[in-house]
Design a protein around this motif. Structure first.
Motif, PDB file in Angstrom:
ATOM      1  N   ALA A 321      10.515   1.902  -6.416  1.00  0.00           N
ATOM      2  CA  ALA A 321      11.374   0.760  -6.740  1.00  0.00           C
ATOM      3  C   ALA A 321      10.636  -0.239  -7.636  1.00  0.00           C
ATOM      4  O   ALA A 321      11.190  -0.755  -8.612  1.00  0.00           O
ATOM      5  CB  ALA A 321      11.845   0.077  -5.455  1.00  0.00           C
ATOM      6  N   LEU A 333      16.679  -0.852  -2.707  1.00  0.00           N
ATOM      7  CA  LEU A 333      15.983   0.079  -1.812  1.00  0.00           C
ATOM      8  C   LEU A 333      16.574  -0.054  -0.415  1.00  0.00           C
ATOM      9  O   LEU A 333      16.584  -1.144   0.166  1.00  0.00           O
ATOM     10  CB  LEU A 333      14.483  -0.230  -1.777  1.00  0.00           C
ATOM     11  CG  LEU A 333      13.668   0.506  -0.703  1.00  0.00           C
ATOM     12  CD1 LEU A 333      13.687   2.014  -0.937  1.00  0.00           C
ATOM     13  CD2 LEU A 333      12.230  -0.002  -0.666  1.00  0.00           C
ATOM     14  N   VAL A 389      13.734  -6.034  -7.119  1.00  0.00           N
ATOM     15  CA  VAL A 389      13.808  -5.043  -6.051  1.00  0.00           C
ATOM     16  C   VAL A 389      14.435  -5.720  -4.843  1.00  0.00           C
ATOM     17  O   VAL A 389      13.880  -6.683  -4.308  1.00  0.00           O
ATOM     18  CB  VAL A 389      12.424  -4.477  -5.681  1.00  0.00           C
ATOM     19  CG1 VAL A 389      12.531  -3.616  -4.418  1.00  0.00           C
ATOM     20  CG2 VAL A 389      11.846  -3.651  -6.817  1.00  0.00           C
TER      21      VAL A 389
END
Length: 578
Positions: A321, A333, A389
Motif C-alpha cells: 500500500a 488496505l 493509505v
C-alpha cells in the motif's frame, strides 16, 4: 549458500532456538534445513549467541541438530509492475503460480518470485543525464492496467544523487537497470525497475505528512453521513461472528473512491477466503466497467496456515500500500481479521515465555497494533502530488465483547469505529453498524450539526423504545410514540441499504446530501395524529414509499414523482412544505 550457519538447539512448535557463531540481526530471514527442504523463518529475538526464530511453515520433522542458514537479509517484498491483479500468500508467493507447480496441496519449502522475470515492460524515461534526484523521485513510467506505474529512485538511498546514465525508452524486465546514479562522493547506485523493501520498515520517501481531511466516499449512507472515513484515515469494524464484517469490507472495496484496493486476509477461515477469491474476479468495477481485480491485490493467509505467516501478511499488505502511495495514488488496505493476527502474537509470546498481559496477550500488543495503523496517512510527495493509505481492520471479539484487549487497543489509535451489532444483524438490518455505539473523528459529507440532530433523534427513539418494553405502548404519550416512529423511519430508510439493488447499494455523495436534507426537514416537522394507530399506519406507508424512492435513479422522473408523493403524504398530517 550463506556462510552463516547455525544449529537448532530447541524446537517448540513453530519456534526454533538456534545457536550461531557469526552475527545475526533482528527480523533477519533464515532457512531451517530439513533434508532437501529449506523452511523460511524470521529472527524474532536474539539473546547472547542464541536466536529464536518463528517458522512460516509446518515444522514437522525438524529436530535438534539440524542446520539453519542465515541470509543476512530482512523479511522483504518485491515492489514493481505486475503486482496488481495478483493473489499472494503472506510471504508474497504468487498463489496461482504456486498451485500450478504444486497441485492442489501446497508443498512446504516452495517459494516463488513475486514478480515475473520473463515479462518485458514498456518503459518510458522521465529523467535525463545530469538531473538531480532523491529517493522516491520518478525515473520513468510503465503502463500497468489503469495506471502509469512509476519506476522510482531506490527508497534506501539517502541524500541527493545525479543521473549518470539513463536507459532509453524500450522494453525491459524488472531486473534490468534503467538508470545509474552517482552521489557527491562518487559512489554509484543502480536503479532497476524492481526494488526490494523490508516489510517492517515504513516507506518515508515523501516531503510532508498531512492531516486526513478529505472524506473517502464509500457510497454507504451510514458510513459517509454518520461515521465517515477520511482518505489516509484509519477505521475498525469489530463485530461478532456472522454480523457481516467481511461483506461490509467487500462492498467498501467495490464502491470506495480510491485507486487501489489491497485485501489482507490475516487468519480468516478458509471458506471466507475462497469466497473472496471466487467473487472478486467476477465483480465489475463501477468506476471503469472492467473487472475489480484490475486494481486489486489479494493477500491470503487462512487460519489453517502457520501462525507466523499471519503477521507477515499484514506487513506485506501495508508495504504494498505504501509503495502505491509513493506513486501519488489513493490506496485502501483492508485487514481481515486483526484478531487472528493478535492471537498469533499471543501464541508466539507464550512460546517465548514472555510475561503475559490481559487475557494472555503480550504486554506490547497496543504498541504493535498502533505501529501498524500509523503506517496509514496522507502524504505530499516530492513532486507536489499527494497520495494516501487508508487502513481498515476488522476485529472479531469473542461473543461480540468490545471490552476485550484487541478491540480496546485498536480503538485507541483509529479515527472511526464501526461497531457491528448482533441484534441488528439478526434483525436483517444491513449494514449492521450500531448507530448508538459507533463514532468517527472525521468530517461528514453533510453538515455536522444536522448529523448531530439526526443522531439525537435516534438516541431519543431508542430510549422511548426501551421504555415501551416496560410500560407498553399504552403507557407512552403520542408525542413520544411519534419520536420512536421517526427514529425507526430513519433507521429503516436511511441507515439500511439493499445490497442487491443496483441503485440503493451505491449512493453518491450528491444524492446523500440531497436525501439527507429532505429527511432532516421531515424530522423537524411537527406531525399531528388522532391516534397511535394512525401514526403507525402513516409511517408504514411513508417507509415503503421511501424505500421505493431509494431504488429510483437520482433525479430521474420516477425519483421526482416518488418525492412528490411523499411530500403530499406529509402535508396531510402536518404543515410540511417543500
Amino acid at each position: 549458500m550463506s556462510e552463516n550457519i547455525g544449529k537448532i538447539v530447541g524446537v517448540n512448535g513453530n519456534l526454533l532456538k538456534v545457536e550461531f557463531n557469526m552475527p545475526v540481526i533482528q527480523n533477519e530471514v533464515a532457512y531451517a534445513c530439513v533434508g532437501d527442504l529449506r523452511l523460511k523463518a524470521e529472527v524474532i529475538r536474539v539473546r547472547g549467541n542464541n536466536a529464536e526464530l518463528q517458522v512460516f511453515e509446518s515444522t514437522t520433522g525438524v529436530k535438534v541438530g539440524d542446520p539453519v542458514e542465515f541470509t543476512g537479509d530482512l523479511l522483504s517484498v518485491e515492489l514493481g509492475p505486475g503486482l496488481l491483479t495478483q493473489v499472494f500468500d503472506g510471504l508474497q508467493n504468487p498463489l496461482p503460480a504456486l498451485a500450478e507447480q504444486c497441485g492442489f496441496f501446497l508443498q512446504r519449502g516452495t517459494y516463488l518470485k513475486a514478480l515475473p522475470r520473463d515479462v518485458k515492460w514498456a518503459y518510458t524515461p522521465a529523467l535525463k543525464v545530469g538531473d538531480v534526484v532523491v529517493a522516491g523521485d520518478t525515473i520513468g513510467t510503465i503502463p500497468e492496467g489503469l495506471f502509469a506505474h512509476r519506476v522510482m529512485v531506490p527508497f534506501k538511498l539517502r541524500g541527493k544523487w545525479t543521473v549518470d546514465k539513463a536507459a532509453p525508452a524500450g522494453d525491459y524486465t524488472v531486473e534490468e537497470t534503467v538508470a545509474v546514479l552517482k552521489d557527491e562522493k562518487g559512489n554509484t547506485a543502480d536503479a532497476k525497475i524492481m526494488q526490494i523493501w523490508p516489510v517492517k520498515m515504513p516507506i518515508k520517501c515523501y516531503a510532508e505528512r498531512l492531516r486526513p481531511t478529505e472524506s473517502m466516499a464509500t457510497k454507504l449512507r451510514t458510513i459517509d453521513t454518520f461515521f465517515p472515513v477520511a482518505k489516509g484515515g484509519t477505521f475498525c469494524v469489530p463485530g461478532p461472528f456472522g454480523a457481516g464484517k467481511t461483506v461490509l469490507q467487500q462492498i467498501m472495496s467495490r464502491n470506495a473512491e480510491v485507486d487501489v484496493v489491497i485485501i489482507a486476509a490475516c487468519g480468516e477461515r478458509a471458506g471466507e477466503v475462497v469466497e473472496t477469491l471466487r467473487e472478486f474476479p467476477e465483480l465489475t468495477d463501477p468506476r471503469t466497467g472492467k473487472s475489480l481485480m484490475e486494481r486489486t491485490i489479494i493477500i491470503c493467509n487462512t487460519s489453517s496456515m502457520p501462525v507466523g505467516a499471519r503477521g507477515a501478511s499484514v506487513y506485506t499488505g501495508v508495504t504494498l500500500a505504501e509503495y502505491y502511495r509513493q506513486m501519488g495514488l489513493h490506496v485502501l488496505l483492508l485487514a481481515d481479521s486483526t484478531s487472528r493476527w493478535a492471537q498469533a502474537l499471543r501464541e508466539m509470546s507464550g512460546r517465548l515465555e514472555e510475561i503475559p498481559g490481559e487475557e494472555a496477550f503480550p504486554a506490547y500488543l497496543e504498541s504493535v497494533i498502533a505501529a501498524f495503523y500509523e503506517r496509514g496517512g496522507v502524504v505530499r510527495l516530492n513532486n507536489g502530488t499527494t497520495g494516501s493509505v487508508t487502513i481498515g481492520g476488522t476485529v472479531s471479539p469473542a461473543g461480540g465483547n468490545f471490552e476485550e484487549p484487541v478491540t480496546q487497543a485498536t480503538l485507541k489509535v483509529v479515527g472511526a469505529f464501526h461497531g457491528l451489532s448482533r441484534s441488528r444483524s439478526d434483525a436483517r438490518r444491513y449494514p449492521a453498524i450500531d448507530p448508538l455505539d459507533s463514532w468517527s473523528k472525521y468530517p461528514s459529507v453533510v453538515d455536522q450539526d444536522n448529523v448531530a440532530t439526526a443522531r439525537k433523534l435516534l438516541r431519543d427513539g431508542n430510549e422511548v423504545g426501551q421504555m415501551m418494553k416496560v410500560v407498553g405502548e399504552e403507557g407512552t404519550s403520542i408525542d413520544n410514540f411519534v419520536v420512536y416512529l421517526k427514529s425507526e423511519y430513519v433507521d429503516a430508510t436511511y441507515l439500511q441499504q439493499n445490497a442487491f439493488d443496483e441503485v440503493d447499494s451505491s449512493n453518491s455523495v450528491e444524492r446523500q446530501e440531497y436525501v439527507f436534507g429532505k429527511l432532516l426537514g421531515m424530522l423537524k416537522t411537527k406531525l399531528k395524529f388522532a391516534s397511535k394507530d394512525d401514526a403507525r399506519s402513516f409511517f408504514h406507508k411513508l417507509t415503503q414509499a421511501c424505500r421505493d424512492w431509494n431504488s429510483n435513479a437520482f433525479q430521474s422522473a420516477e425519483f421526482k414523482q416518488t418525492e412528490e408523493q411523499m411530500g403530499k403524504m406529509l402535508a396531510e398530517v402536518s404543515d410540511y412544505a417543500e
